[in-house]
Design a protein around this motif. Structure first.
Motif, short mmCIF file in Angstrom:
data_model
loop_
_atom_site.label_atom_id
_atom_site.label_comp_id
_atom_site.label_asym_id
_atom_site.label_seq_id
_atom_site.Cartn_x
_atom_site.Cartn_y
_atom_site.Cartn_z
N VAL A 114 52.69 53.31 28.53
CA VAL A 114 51.63 54.32 28.57
C VAL A 114 51.06 54.27 29.98
CG1 VAL A 114 49.41 55.03 27.62
CG2 VAL A 114 51.12 53.95 26.13
N VAL A 115 51.19 55.39 30.71
CA VAL A 115 50.80 55.38 32.13
C VAL A 115 49.47 56.10 32.31
CG1 VAL A 115 51.51 55.99 34.47
CG2 VAL A 115 53.24 55.44 32.76
N THR A 116 48.53 55.41 32.96
CA THR A 116 47.25 56.05 33.30
C THR A 116 47.04 55.94 34.81
OG1 THR A 116 46.00 53.99 33.09
CG2 THR A 116 46.25 55.32 31.08
N ALA A 117 46.10 56.71 35.30
CA ALA A 117 45.79 56.66 36.74
C ALA A 117 45.31 55.25 37.12
CB ALA A 117 44.72 57.69 37.07
N SER A 118 44.58 54.61 36.21
CA SER A 118 44.09 53.24 36.49
C SER A 118 45.26 52.27 36.64
CB SER A 118 43.18 52.76 35.36
OG SER A 118 42.11 53.62 35.22
N ASP A 119 46.29 52.44 35.79
CA ASP A 119 47.47 51.58 35.90
C ASP A 119 48.12 51.71 37.28
OD1 ASP A 119 47.68 50.26 33.40
OD2 ASP A 119 48.24 52.18 32.48
N LEU A 120 48.24 52.98 37.72
CA LEU A 120 48.86 53.23 39.04
C LEU A 120 48.01 52.63 40.16
CD1 LEU A 120 50.17 56.89 38.66
CD2 LEU A 120 51.54 54.83 38.95
N ALA A 121 46.69 52.79 40.03
CA ALA A 121 45.79 52.23 41.07
C ALA A 121 45.90 50.71 41.10
CB ALA A 121 44.36 52.65 40.78
N VAL A 122 45.95 50.10 39.91
CA VAL A 122 46.08 48.64 39.82
C VAL A 122 47.41 48.19 40.43
CG1 VAL A 122 46.59 46.84 38.11
CG2 VAL A 122 44.51 48.18 37.91
N GLY A 123 48.49 48.90 40.08
CA GLY A 123 49.82 48.55 40.61
C GLY A 123 49.87 48.70 42.12
N ALA A 124 49.27 49.78 42.64
CA ALA A 124 49.29 50.02 44.09
C ALA A 124 48.50 48.94 44.82
CB ALA A 124 48.72 51.41 44.39
N ALA A 125 47.31 48.62 44.31
CA ALA A 125 46.47 47.61 44.97
C ALA A 125 47.15 46.24 44.94
CB ALA A 125 45.10 47.54 44.29
N ALA A 126 47.71 45.89 43.79
CA ALA A 126 48.34 44.57 43.64
C ALA A 126 49.56 44.45 44.56
CB ALA A 126 48.74 44.35 42.18
N GLN A 127 50.39 45.47 44.57
CA GLN A 127 51.62 45.39 45.37
C GLN A 127 51.32 45.52 46.87
OE1 GLN A 127 55.27 47.18 43.75
NE2 GLN A 127 54.00 47.81 42.02
N LEU A 128 50.31 46.32 47.20
CA LEU A 128 49.90 46.40 48.61
C LEU A 128 49.42 45.02 49.08
CD1 LEU A 128 49.37 48.13 51.14
CD2 LEU A 128 47.05 48.51 50.27
N GLY A 129 48.63 44.37 48.25
CA GLY A 129 48.16 43.02 48.59
C GLY A 129 49.33 42.07 48.80
N ALA A 130 50.31 42.13 47.90
CA ALA A 130 51.49 41.25 48.02
C ALA A 130 52.28 41.56 49.29
CB ALA A 130 52.38 41.41 46.79
N ALA A 131 52.41 42.87 49.60
CA ALA A 131 53.17 43.27 50.80
C ALA A 131 52.49 42.75 52.06
CB ALA A 131 53.29 44.80 50.85
N LEU A 132 51.17 42.82 52.10
CA LEU A 132 50.44 42.38 53.29
C LEU A 132 50.52 40.86 53.44
CD1 LEU A 132 47.30 44.73 53.10
CD2 LEU A 132 49.37 45.00 54.48
N VAL A 133 50.43 40.14 52.31
CA VAL A 133 50.56 38.68 52.39
C VAL A 133 52.00 38.32 52.80
CG1 VAL A 133 50.51 36.53 51.05
CG2 VAL A 133 48.73 38.24 50.72
N GLY A 134 52.98 39.04 52.26
CA GLY A 134 54.38 38.82 52.65
C GLY A 134 54.57 39.05 54.15
N ALA A 135 53.95 40.11 54.65
CA ALA A 135 54.05 40.41 56.10
C ALA A 135 53.40 39.28 56.91
CB ALA A 135 53.38 41.74 56.39
N ALA A 136 52.28 38.77 56.40
CA ALA A 136 51.58 37.67 57.11
C ALA A 136 52.46 36.42 57.17
CB ALA A 136 50.25 37.36 56.40
#
Lengths: 218, 246
Positions: A114-136
């Motif tokens: 079940v997809v909601t806008a909140s799910d997408l926002a949570v997924g984007a924030a979480a994965q963006l955080g992981a990508a930035l830590v990975g880049a670091a």
């Protein structure tokens, strides 16, 4: 400085160095999230893990792609090693965007959620955080800091492991913890956005540390 | 260093010539003391230049030109002009990773000269270049200095240093010693064309008129611009010879 950004982006595009981490990320998505029918946040939790590993690899590949002598020429031309490093990180972040899109969309397309806008926002924030830590982590394990690729790989693996295991060494473990709690996506959106912001600070700190360590080697 | 100067750094292997050059361009920091640099546009040619880029030589130079602030068409024209002058074998569309050592060196030289620098620093720029490119490089360095740039380079060949540099410094045991200003001069004999006031030419040290001919005396390595000026004004060159200063 857009000229340097375009040059580095084109150079990386033609080098195809981004392909292995991107393909591995796709393969990880296929293995870890295909036909998943639990909460979407749980699928995104797996994406965070894959994103961390693949963006670390991607960052090392992009930074090590540039020949050291070419980097010297560019630094002299631009007049600041920090400016060159910041623009290189901008190129790295640009190449993380396709991974982020794949990580957001793939679990939805191949699973039953079940997809909601909140799910997408949570997924984007979480994965963006992981990508930035990975880049670091990738920055600190690049040739600018660690010349020998074998030692760099071992250091990167150890850093990723520590990020996953220890609670406050990086924002990764807290992101995983928030994603695996029982709360709704709406409730998790704020802490994950704050953790993504903390990841930005983490990356900025890594940029300055890399610059200081790379300059000391000169 | 002064504007218009061609400084040659000489010394044994490992004496620190490359380190001095890297200090000059800001790639290395001194362990003690300080480096003062007024030049804003600085160009650097490393001793070994290798690129694994799939970009063509002309595309690479276009990008470098854009980074230096040139517009696309100017960068393209300058790139093609320099590659043509340096006679890049295989043409300007050869991918960078396919270039031989000498040709990669030519591209490295071209990137340094795309936009006239105020400080040009080259680490053994003649290494790997063919004989034709040797002369072209000397011309390019002389022209760059004449445009007001300070040019510093390292070189092991005494002939090259003698024919190009206006000042020679030696590094030995960590101590930099000026060996003196270049003493070799070149005499150029010309048959006049349209009027030129050689006294206004910055490099001309002496002008002698004899039986309709004009003989100019210039520092060796600085006579190319005078020759070009003469030819552009319809003059003919009869002899060019090196002489020792009195």
């Amino acid at each position: 400085m857009s000229a340097l950004y375009r040059y580095l982006l084109m150079s990386v595009l033609l080098s195809q160095r981004y392909l292995p981490p991107t393909l591995i990320f796709l393969a990880a998505m296929a293995v870890g999230t295909t036909s998943d029918n639990g909460p979407l946040q749980s699928s995104y939790s797996f994406c965070v893990l894959a994103m961390l590993v693949c963006t670390t690899w991607l960052t090392v590949s992009i930074l090590n792609h540039e020949d050291p002598t070419q980097r010297q020429i560019t630094v002299v031309m631009v007049g600041s090693s920090l400016r060159v490093l910041v623009i290189t990180v901008a190129v790295v972040v640009t190449w993380c965007v396709p991974l982020l899109v794949i990580g957001l969309v793939y679990p939805i397309v191949t699973g039953k959620h079940v997809v909601t806008a909140s799910d997408l926002a949570v997924g984007a924030a979480a994965q963006l955080g992981a990508a930035l830590v990975g880049a670091a982590i990738g920055l600190l394990c690049s040739r600018l800091v660690i010349r020998r690729i074998g030692i760099a790989m071992l250091t990167a693996a150890a850093a990723i492991l520590l990020a996953l295991l220890l609670q406050w060494i990086s924002p990764i473990r807290p992101i995983m913890t928030v994603l695996s709690n029982e709360k709704t996506a709406g409730a998790n959106a704020v802490p994950l956005t704050l953790l993504a912001a903390l990841s930005v600070v983490f990356l900025i700190a890594a940029v300055f540390a890399t610059k200081a360590l790379a300059d000391r080697k000169e | 260093m002064n504007a218009g100067e061609l400084l040659a750094l000489i010394g044994a292997n490992g004496s620190g010539k490359s380190t001095v050059l890297r200090l000059m361009v800001g790639l290395s920091r001194p362990s003690s003391g300080s480096v003062e640099r007024n030049a804003r546009a600085v160009s650097y040619v490393p001793d070994v230049f290798a690129s694994h880029d799939r970009l063509s030589a002309s595309a690479y130079l276009r990008h470098m030109g854009r980074i230096r602030g040139l517009d696309a068409s100017t960068a393209r024209q300058r790139a093609l002009g320099l590659l043509d002058r340096l006679a890049l074998s295989g043409g300007a569309d050869t991918p960078m990773r396919m270039l031989s050592k000498g040709n990669a060196q030519k591209v490295a030289l071209a990137q340094a000269l795309l936009d006239p620098p105020q400080l040009l620093v080259l680490d053994e720029p003649w290494a790997g270049l063919d004989a034709t490119a040797h002369a072209t490089l000397r011309e390019l360095l002389t022209e760059t200095a004449e445009q007001g740039a300070a040019v510093a380079f390292t070189e092991h060949s005494a002939d090259v240093v003698r024919s190009t540099a206006t000042r020679v410094c030696e590094i030995e045991h960590g101590i930099l010693t000026t060996l003196g200003q270049q003493l070799n001069l070149t005499e150029v004999s010309l048959v006049p064309g349209s009027e030129i006031d050689w006294a206004q030419h910055p490099d001309v040290l002496d002008v002698r008129r004899d039986a309709g001919n004009v003989t100019l005396t210039l520092p060796t390595g600085r006579h190319d611009a005078a020759l070009l000026t003469a030819l552009n004004h319809g003059w003919s060159v009869t002899t060019v010879r090196q002489v020792k200063a009195q």
